[in-house]
Design an enzyme around this catalytic site. Structure first.
Site, short mmCIF file in Angstrom:
data_model
loop_
_atom_site.label_atom_id
_atom_site.label_comp_id
_atom_site.label_asym_id
_atom_site.label_seq_id
_atom_site.Cartn_x
_atom_site.Cartn_y
_atom_site.Cartn_z
N ASP A 137 0.89 39.54 33.29
CA ASP A 137 0.64 39.09 31.92
C ASP A 137 1.90 38.65 31.20
O ASP A 137 3.02 38.89 31.68
CB ASP A 137 -0.07 40.21 31.13
N ASN A 206 -5.29 52.84 26.05
CA ASN A 206 -6.72 52.60 25.79
C ASN A 206 -7.48 52.19 27.06
O ASN A 206 -8.60 51.72 26.99
CB ASN A 206 -6.90 51.52 24.72
N HIS A 208 -6.44 49.89 29.29
CA HIS A 208 -6.28 48.50 29.77
C HIS A 208 -5.45 48.47 31.05
O HIS A 208 -4.62 49.35 31.31
CB HIS A 208 -5.70 47.58 28.69
N GLU A 213 -8.15 44.21 27.77
CA GLU A 213 -8.50 45.21 26.76
C GLU A 213 -9.98 45.54 26.84
O GLU A 213 -10.79 44.71 27.29
CB GLU A 213 -8.21 44.62 25.37
C1 GLP Z 1 1.35 47.08 28.87
C2 GLP Z 1 1.21 45.98 29.95
C3 GLP Z 1 0.68 46.58 31.19
C4 GLP Z 1 1.44 47.87 31.39
C5 GLP Z 1 0.87 48.90 30.45
C6 GLP Z 1 1.56 50.24 30.45
O1 GLP Z 1 0.81 46.73 27.68
N1 GLP Z 1 0.43 44.85 29.61
O2 GLP Z 1 0.82 45.69 32.27
O3 GLP Z 1 1.31 48.31 32.70
O4 GLP Z 1 0.74 48.33 29.18
O5 GLP Z 1 2.79 50.18 29.77
P1 GLP Z 1 3.81 51.38 29.76
O6 GLP Z 1 4.23 51.58 31.18
O7 GLP Z 1 4.96 50.92 28.91
O8 GLP Z 1 3.12 52.58 29.22
#
Ligand code: GLP
Length: 320
Positions: A137, A206, A208, A213
């Site tokens: 992403d 949440n 995702h 989402e």
């Molecule tokens: C983000 C990204 C995801 C990521 C996730 C966890 O928003 N879009 O690809 O894996 O949320 O993030 P974090 O490792 O900082 O908790």
């Protein structure tokens, strides 16, 4: 792919056994670790310090949900996940690697850089020549050199330390004038490259994955989405702590492309994600919890620390 690769039957613990096709890929043999000098990635595979677990499965039609590997310490986890990524890239180069960003991934990319440093010069050169990855992403509206963009994050954590050609490290175009067309173009690029081999995934608070989402169906394609307030809050750290400064839109690979990957590797650390992880693994798959769709994948592996697994019901049955 050669004939013998396509007929290979994988052991249930496919992530621990060397891929049988390693020796039949063009140039594959020269990349195997030498007896004289074991490298970081094969040392990590040999010195596996995690525990293999099973967990209650939320999907009524499947006997076995994703396999679980629990690590007591973050260093062991990062080293092992990095070794899986490197092994995938060295031994199964025919499909792109699917990569993720986020805080969970930071120690993994650091471990990967260390392990690549331990390869021979010839192996490093071969790795660079063969590299192909697609990120999940990208935020819309950030310049690719903006330090808060996922593009800049990948440059500093992956492309630069590994000495990769930036053209081989793909991300969605976060500056496209037409984000919907850019998402379609990214999906087409990935399809032309053969689809994802191993997909690395993080988990949002949440539920995702990527930026899929809630509510998200299992066949949602690569697209431009609106980020939820919860996600903008979760990711505010990189934006001076201000959720309003987090871009409102992003392009993400969909569950369609994610579930089409040959294998999935979901990495989850920390107590904050324990509840959502337990729900994603134990409740029937639902659009309300996009990560729960990974229960449908035949080769999904969840790698987590003890804190992240603390809400799972009785995840103590050892497979080996
Ligand atoms: C983000 C990204 C995801 C990521 C996730 C966890 O928003 N879009 O690809 O894996 O949320 O993030 P974090 O490792 O900082 O908790």
């Amino acid at each position: 792919m050669c004939k013998s690769c396509s007929t290979t039957t994988e052991a249930p613990n496919w992530w621990l056994t060397p891929p049988a096709e390693a020796s039949c890929e063009a140039g594959g043999t020269e990349l195997e670790p030498s007896a004289e000098r074991p490298h970081g990635w094969d040392q990590a595979l040999m010195g596996f310090t995690g525990e293999l677990l099973t967990a209650p499965n939320g999907h009524p039609e499947r006997q076995n949900g994703p396999a679980l590997v629990r690590f007591a310490d973050g260093t062991g986890l990062a080293d092992w996940v990095a070794s899986l990524l490197l092994r995938e890239r060295l031994l199964r180069p025919e499909r792109p690697l699917g990569l993720a960003t986020g805080r969970t991934m930071e120690p993994i990319y650091a471990a990967l850089a260390r392990q690549v440093n331990e390869l021979s010069a010839a192996q490093r050169q071969e790795l660079r020549k063969r590299w192909c990855s697609f990120n999940l992403d990208a935020y819309m509206g950030l310049d690719r050199t903006d330090p808060r963009s996922f593009s800049a994050e990948m440059t500093s954590r992956l492309t630069a330390p590994l000495g990769l050609d930036p053209e081989r490290v793909h991300l969605p175009d976060g500056q496209a004038a037409d984000p919907h067309a850019a998402a379609e173009c990214y999906a087409a690029q990935l399809a032309a490259a053969g689809g994802i081999g191993l997909q690395l995934l993080g988990l949002g608070l949440n539920g995702h994955v990527g930026f899929n989402e809630p509510d998200c169906e299992a066949d949602a394609p690569c697209r431009c989405i609106e980020l939820s307030p919860a996600t903008r809050h979760q990711n505010a750290g990189a934006f001076g702590g201000d959720p309003d400064a987090v871009p409102k839109q992003a392009i993400t690979l969909g569950l369609r492309e994610i579930l089409a990957a040959k294998s999935l590797l979901l990495v989850v650390t920390g107590a904050a994600k324990a509840e959502v992880l337990a729900r994603a693994l134990q409740e029937p798959p639902t659009p309300e919890l996009p990560a729960s769709w990974i229960q449908l994948h035949p080769r999904a592996l969840v790698v987590a620390d003890g804190a992240a697994l603390s809400e799972l019901q009785d995840p103590t049955e050892k497979l080996t």
